[in-house]
Scaffold this active site. Structure first.
Site, short mmCIF file in Angstrom:
data_model
loop_
_atom_site.label_atom_id
_atom_site.label_comp_id
_atom_site.label_asym_id
_atom_site.label_seq_id
_atom_site.Cartn_x
_atom_site.Cartn_y
_atom_site.Cartn_z
CG ASP A 21 -2.07 0.98 1.11
OD1 ASP A 21 -2.36 1.42 -0.02
OD2 ASP A 21 -2.67 1.31 2.14
NE ARG A 25 -1.37 6.59 1.41
CZ ARG A 25 -1.35 5.63 2.30
NH1 ARG A 25 -1.00 5.90 3.55
NH2 ARG A 25 -1.69 4.41 1.97
CD1 TRP A 26 7.32 6.64 -2.63
CD2 TRP A 26 6.91 7.09 -4.78
NE1 TRP A 26 8.53 6.77 -3.25
CE2 TRP A 26 8.31 7.05 -4.58
CE3 TRP A 26 6.43 7.36 -6.05
CZ2 TRP A 26 9.22 7.27 -5.62
CZ3 TRP A 26 7.33 7.58 -7.08
CH2 TRP A 26 8.72 7.52 -6.86
CG HIS A 38 -0.45 2.32 -9.30
ND1 HIS A 38 -0.65 1.97 -7.99
CD2 HIS A 38 -1.55 3.06 -9.66
CE1 HIS A 38 -1.81 2.46 -7.57
NE2 HIS A 38 -2.37 3.12 -8.56
CB SER A 66 -8.90 -5.07 -3.15
OG SER A 66 -9.43 -3.77 -3.35
CD GLU A 68 -13.41 -4.45 -1.21
OE1 GLU A 68 -12.28 -4.92 -1.46
OE2 GLU A 68 -14.32 -5.12 -0.70
CD1 TRP A 70 -12.96 -5.27 -9.21
CD2 TRP A 70 -12.18 -4.42 -11.13
NE1 TRP A 70 -12.28 -6.27 -9.87
CE2 TRP A 70 -11.79 -5.78 -11.05
CE3 TRP A 70 -11.80 -3.68 -12.25
CZ2 TRP A 70 -11.04 -6.41 -12.04
CZ3 TRP A 70 -11.05 -4.31 -13.25
CH2 TRP A 70 -10.69 -5.66 -13.13
CG LEU A 132 8.99 -16.96 -3.90
CD1 LEU A 132 8.87 -17.08 -2.38
CD2 LEU A 132 9.37 -15.53 -4.26
NE ARG A 195 -7.75 1.03 5.44
CZ ARG A 195 -7.39 2.29 5.69
NH1 ARG A 195 -7.42 2.73 6.93
NH2 ARG A 195 -7.00 3.08 4.72
C1 IPE Z 1 -5.55 -2.60 -0.19
O1 IPE Z 1 -5.17 -1.27 -0.39
C2 IPE Z 1 -5.55 -3.32 -1.50
C3 IPE Z 1 -4.24 -3.52 -2.11
C4 IPE Z 1 -3.08 -3.21 -1.60
C5 IPE Z 1 -4.29 -4.12 -3.40
P1 IPE Z 1 -6.26 -0.11 -0.52
O2 IPE Z 1 -5.49 1.15 -0.64
O3 IPE Z 1 -7.21 -0.43 -1.60
O4 IPE Z 1 -7.01 -0.22 0.87
P2 IPE Z 1 -7.82 0.88 1.70
O5 IPE Z 1 -8.79 1.49 0.76
O6 IPE Z 1 -6.82 1.87 2.18
O7 IPE Z 1 -8.44 0.12 2.81
C1 IPE Z 2 -1.59 0.33 -3.37
O1 IPE Z 2 -1.38 1.70 -3.40
C2 IPE Z 2 -1.86 -0.24 -4.74
C3 IPE Z 2 -3.27 -0.61 -4.99
C4 IPE Z 2 -4.21 -0.62 -4.11
C5 IPE Z 2 -3.60 -1.01 -6.34
P1 IPE Z 2 -2.58 2.74 -3.38
O2 IPE Z 2 -2.93 3.05 -4.79
O3 IPE Z 2 -3.67 2.27 -2.53
O4 IPE Z 2 -1.86 4.01 -2.73
P2 IPE Z 2 -2.46 4.98 -1.63
O5 IPE Z 2 -2.93 4.14 -0.50
O6 IPE Z 2 -3.58 5.72 -2.29
O7 IPE Z 2 -1.31 5.85 -1.25
MG MG Z 3 -4.07 2.46 -0.54
#
Ligand code: IPE
Ligand code: IPE
Ligand code: MG
Length: 247
Positions: A21, A25-26, A38, A66, A68, A70, A132, A195
């Site tokens: 995750d 933000r990065w 990404h 995930s 979600e 989508w 692996l 979480r």
């Molecule tokens: C969780 O990250 C899903 C993945 C890392 C693929 P999210 O960024 O989607 O989760 P929430 O929304 O912060 O819970």
């Molecule tokens: C995790 O990084 C990658 C995916 C969920 C696909 P995020 O895209 O959720 O990055 P933040 O949490 O918005 O920084």
């Molecule tokens: Mg995230």
């Protein structure tokens, strides 16, 4: 000197799961669009996969997308899918060179067809590898997985192939996407969020949780090693007392 030397190689978790995750933000910190974060995240995946292989981790599950996710803006979703297609096809040779076997869990049929076929090609091409086992969680959520499992169990009960009284935890395991994989001893989440976000709910019942403040594109194998060193200092009691474990 690498912190790798502090790892007890006889007690490395067989299965590590990571919620990768913090890409968005990065990107924001670096004044770039989210998609840039990404693509930088792929470098971390490469490094962490390499690190896991070096110390003999058997299974590494990476939460990449995930169910979600989508619901994110269309442009971000399609860029992520494109990145997935490109990365999978580009990395297949290096996976083979490193003896890494690629598999995937999740609602894979919901992926765009180019993505689904690229994924299947890579799974097929790496299927004989014995190092692996790299498991990508794609269009995955634990509640989706459990719902599918419960539906299938209900069908098997209904058609008399599964007597209700035969249902045990291990039978339920067999209905999950992760049926051939041991439960993760260690679950890591990056980016400072505390979480689970609908990841492996059943399988992490007794996993050790480790949270890193690093954003995923900054995460490297040294960070993975640090998590494992921390894990190795813990006492996993599984409901017993400390005295019971040491006697
Ligand atoms: C969780 O990250 C899903 C993945 C890392 C693929 P999210 O960024 O989607 O989760 P929430 O929304 O912060 O819970
Ligand atoms: C995790 O990084 C990658 C995916 C969920 C696909 P995020 O895209 O959720 O990055 P933040 O949490 O918005 O920084
Ligand atoms: Mg995230």
């Amino acid at each position: 000197m690498s912190n790798k030397t502090q790892i007890d190689l006889t007690k490395v978790p067989k299965h590590i799961a990571i919620i990768m995750d913090g890409n968005g933000r990065w990107a924001k910190v670096h004044n770039q669009p989210r998609v840039f974060g990404h693509s930088k995240g792929v470098v971390s995946v490469r490094d962490v996969v390499e690190g896991a292989g070096e110390i003999g981790v058997k299974h590494l599950t990476l939460y990449a997308f995930s169910t979600e996710n989508w619901k994110r803006p269309k442009l971000e979703v399609s860029a992520l899918m494109q990145l997935l297609v490109n990365t999978i096809s580009k990395e297949t040779d290096s996976l083979n060179k490193n003896n890494v076997k690629l598999t995937a869990i999740g609602d894979l049929k919901s992926l765009p067809s180019s993505c689904y076929s690229e994924l299947n090609k890579a799974i097929e091409k790496t299927s004989a590898n014995t190092g692996l086992n790299l498991i990508l969680a794609l269009s995955y959520s634990a509640k989706w997985e459990l719902t599918e499992a419960i539906k299938q169990i209900a069908k098997d009960v209904q058609n008399n192939t599964l007597p209700v009284n035969d249902i045990t935890e291990s039978i339920i395991n067999n209905y999950l996407n992760t049926k051939d994989i041991p439960e993760p001893e260690l679950l890591i989440r990056t980016s400072g969020e505390h979480r689970i976000s609908n990841f492996l709910l059943w399988q992490i019942a007794y996993s050790e949780l480790y949270f890193s403040d690093k954003l995923w594109p900054d995460y490297r194998k040294e960070d993975l090693f640090e998590a494992i060193i921390d894990y190795q200092k813990r006492e996993r009691r599984f409901g017993l007392t400390s005295e019971q474990l040491t006697s």
